[in-house]
Write an enzyme that holds these catalytic residues in place. Structure first.
Site, PDB file in Angstrom:
ATOM      1  N   GLU A   1      -4.303   6.437   1.488  1.00 47.75           N
ATOM      2  CA  GLU A   1      -3.184   6.090   2.389  1.00 47.75           C
ATOM      3  C   GLU A   1      -2.607   7.291   3.138  1.00 47.75           C
ATOM      4  OE1 GLU A   1      -4.112   2.405   1.439  1.00 47.75           O
ATOM      5  OE2 GLU A   1      -2.807   3.071   3.073  1.00 47.75           O
TER       6      GLU A   1
ATOM      7  N   ASP B   1      -6.970   5.587  -4.673  1.00 52.04           N
ATOM      8  CA  ASP B   1      -6.711   4.460  -3.790  1.00 52.04           C
ATOM      9  C   ASP B   1      -5.580   3.692  -4.459  1.00 52.04           C
ATOM     10  OD1 ASP B   1      -8.699   1.746  -2.310  1.00 52.04           O
ATOM     11  OD2 ASP B   1      -6.568   2.262  -2.233  1.00 52.04           O
TER      12      ASP B   1
ATOM     13  N   GLU C   1     -12.940   5.271  -3.947  1.00 53.60           N
ATOM     14  CA  GLU C   1     -13.433   4.027  -4.553  1.00 53.60           C
ATOM     15  C   GLU C   1     -14.747   4.267  -5.305  1.00 53.60           C
ATOM     16  OE1 GLU C   1     -13.285   2.151  -0.663  1.00 53.60           O
ATOM     17  OE2 GLU C   1     -11.768   0.730  -1.343  1.00 53.60           O
TER      18      GLU C   1
ATOM     19  N   ASP D   1       0.855  -1.207   0.000  1.00 55.81           N
ATOM     20  CA  ASP D   1       0.000   0.000   0.000  1.00 55.81           C
ATOM     21  C   ASP D   1       0.879   1.241   0.000  1.00 55.81           C
ATOM     22  OD1 ASP D   1      -2.382  -1.427   2.330  1.00 55.81           O
ATOM     23  OD2 ASP D   1      -2.641  -1.027   0.184  1.00 55.81           O
TER      24      ASP D   1
HETATM   25  P1  P6P Z   1     -14.963  -7.007   3.394  1.00 50.65           P
HETATM   26  C1  P6P Z   1     -10.759  -4.191   0.434  1.00 50.65           C
HETATM   27  O1  P6P Z   1     -10.326  -3.991   1.745  1.00 50.65           O
HETATM   28  C2  P6P Z   1     -12.021  -3.368   0.229  1.00 50.65           C
HETATM   29  O2  P6P Z   1     -11.761  -2.015   0.456  1.00 50.65           O
HETATM   30  C3  P6P Z   1     -12.582  -3.586  -1.157  1.00 50.65           C
HETATM   31  O3  P6P Z   1     -11.596  -3.818  -2.116  1.00 50.65           O
HETATM   32  C4  P6P Z   1     -13.464  -4.801  -0.980  1.00 50.65           C
HETATM   33  O4  P6P Z   1     -14.560  -4.824  -1.874  1.00 50.65           O
HETATM   34  C5  P6P Z   1     -13.953  -4.655   0.457  1.00 50.65           C
HETATM   35  O5  P6P Z   1     -13.006  -3.833   1.147  1.00 50.65           O
HETATM   36  C6  P6P Z   1     -14.040  -5.997   1.153  1.00 50.65           C
HETATM   37  O6  P6P Z   1     -14.564  -5.746   2.452  1.00 50.65           O
HETATM   38  O7  P6P Z   1     -15.585  -6.358   4.596  1.00 50.65           O
HETATM   39  O8  P6P Z   1     -15.969  -7.843   2.607  1.00 50.65           O
HETATM   40  O9  P6P Z   1     -13.695  -7.757   3.661  1.00 50.65           O
END
Ligand code: P6P
Length: 338
Positions: free
Chosen positions: A106, A124, A284, A82
């Site tokens: 970040e 991101d 996002e 990251d």
């Molecule tokens: P969970 C990854 O951390 C993220 O930001 C996205 O890429 C993904 O769709 C989501 O979080 C996954 O979240 O709570 O299902 O693990």
């Protein structure tokens, strides 16, 4: 020339195709006022993605996996990659000189690059990075806006807290079995596949369209007991009654890209665990919402289009429902019934 020689020549001398550089240049002529700064910005992003792609591909071999023992503003454990990706994109955009400032998932605050750039970028740098250690596809997501403040004036949060429908471009890079760059400048969506031996992105998915319906739903069903609006769980039950397939990678870019190509819907609702949703509006949701709308799909937070949300915080989160138009309409009917 004999037909067989002609065939042989056409077989071995396959055209390379349209490179990203050539595509950008061809589109630049459509904007007579464009002096090339925007084209250069896209090239800077593509260059950084090539460097990040190289680092991801060797992640299992050098010590850049795992976390760095601290969290980002959104509370995610920061992975080494990251931080590395953030450095790569920030440096490329800073050296390119076209971007006045960057806000990144970040980094807590925006970064004023103190130049005369006309644009700002929300990024991101590496989404889904917790999947790196298990070799699952991950992505970069970016939004490009015109700065609100005058060139030469200091940047302020107002430059970054713009509604998604003010984006002039948005895109993502998917680091998967092949690496792809998909972006829109408001005139459709085009996808480029990275040809590693040439070091070039080549147009592979011209004029991408999101199917009006599909049979794939993507949600972390582990959240079901936390969901407040039962309309969402009713919609998931409707999907199951229609024999749809559940597909959830846990990398937003990968889930989004599959649904864009095949038709489908991605759901990350607000819930007791994430009362304002988990996914970030600036880094996002906005970019993917711009892309999906340009491809004929829809994106909302369950009550209004994502692109109409006025951000008030750099790192604010939102519920995100995004995908095929007809599936989004079915979901909205279920939500409205509750
Ligand atoms: P969970 C990854 O951390 C993220 O930001 C996205 O890429 C993904 O769709 C989501 O979080 C996954 O979240 O709570 O299902 O693990």
């Amino acid at each position: 020339m004999t037909p067989s020689l002609q065939m042989e020549k056409s077989r071995i001398a396959l055209p390379i195709g349209i490179t990203l550089d050539r595509f950008i240049k061809s589109k630049q002529t459509e904007y007579p006022s464009a002096a090339g700064e925007f084209s250069q910005l896209l090239r800077d992003l593509a260059l950084a993605s090539k460097v990040v792609n190289r680092e991801i591909n060797k992640a299992g071999l050098v010590d850049i996996m795992g976390n760095i023992g601290q969290q980002n503003k959104g509370g995610d454990e920061q992975q080494k990659l990251d931080v590395l990706a953030n450095i790569r994109f920030t440096r490329a955009l800073s050296k390119g000189g076209e971007v006045a400032g960057i806000v990144s998932e970040e980094t807590e605050d925006f970064i004023d690059l103190k130049n005369k750039g006309k644009y700002i970028v929300a990024i991101d740098p590496l989404d889904g990075s917790s999947n790196i250690d298990v070799n699952v596809s991950i992505g970069t997501i970016f939004s490009i806006f015109k700065r609100k403040s005058k060139v030469g004036q200091p940047l302020s949060k107002k430059d970054f807290l713009q509604k998604g429908d003010c984006q002039i471009a948005a895109g993502y890079i998917l680091y998967g079995p092949s690496t792809m760059m998909v972006y829109t400048t408001g005139n459709g969506v085009n996808g480029f596949t990275y040809e590693t031996t040439l070091g070039e992105y080549v147009l592979s998915h011209p004029d991408m369209k999101c199917k009006t319906t599909g049979t794939i739903y993507s949600m972390n069903e582990g959240l079901t007991s936390y969901i407040i609006n039962k309309g969402i769980t009713n919609y998931i039950a409707l999907c199951k009654s229609r024999d749809y397939s559940g597909r959830y990678i846990g990398s937003l870019v990968a889930d989004f890209h599959r649904n864009l190509l095949k038709g489908g819907i991605f759901l990350y609702p607000s819930c007791k665990k994430y009362p304002k949703g988990k996914l970030r509006l600036l880094f996002e949701a906005n970019a993917l919402a711009f892309i999906v709308e340009q491809a004929g799909g829809e994106a909302s937070d369950g009550s209004k289009p994502i692109l109409k949300i006025q951000p008030t915080q750099l790192h604010e989160t939102t519920a995100l429902f995004i995908g095929s138009k007809n599936m989004m309409k079915d979901l909205q009917k279920c939500i409205n019934k509750n």
